[in-house]
Scaffold this motif. Sequence first.
Motif: not given
Length: 242
Positions: A177-197
């Motif tokens: 989330l930090e290195r690819v999306w540029g997000l450092t605050r706490d958010i739902n990590t489901r975003t990463v799971d969806t993209h990986m799938s």
Amino acid sequence: MRIALLEDEHEQAQHIQSILSEKGHHCDSFPTGQSFLGAVLHRSYDLIILDWQIPDMTGIEVLENIRAQLNWPVPAVFLTQRDSETDIVRALDAGADDYIAKPARAAELVARINALARRSNPEIEKEVLVYGPFEINTNQRIILLHGEPLTLTDKDFDLTLFLFQNQGRLLTREMLLERVWGLTRDINTRTVDTHMSRLRRRLGLNPENGFRIKTIYQRGYRLEAIKPGDANEIRNDDTANA
């Protein structure tokens, strides 16, 4: 960069963290070898800095544990008051990439860390990267599989490039989330799971193409190189866990 620091003196640790923070690096500090090992072996760091004399074990023992257990060669720097030739040789033989004697000058510390980061991943500056049947053109932002262009979004491209540049390395959801999306605050990590799938399907990551995205339970993901002959043993069980 995300940096892990092993330093038991609180003021010294704060000083080093301040130097690195001013240059845009994120630095976590740990006062004992056990706490440092627990973090480095289970999180994602781009580089580690170790002191030699710490309460529960030596920096050499810590580094030897990391080299034996971590499946990718994280760059390691010793920052210590011990500066004899014997000590330096021993640290380098244990797997250290650089050795800096205390007190470290801020400019030198940052310069050495940046130089080591460049040396540890020389492909970052290349325009065309080739990984088996995959060809990544970082300038044109195109990915070819067996010579055919893949249809990917901008974020898919960024995520794919980061995965291949960190092949074999555990990448936590927070780090992605930090290195690819540029997000450092706490958010739902489901975003990463969806993209990986989705990325598994779009890239054709399977034994026949030589790579797979492995889901590491409750921790993150790792891109692994695999052999076509292992197809009977490897199944894409990651999709169910993503």
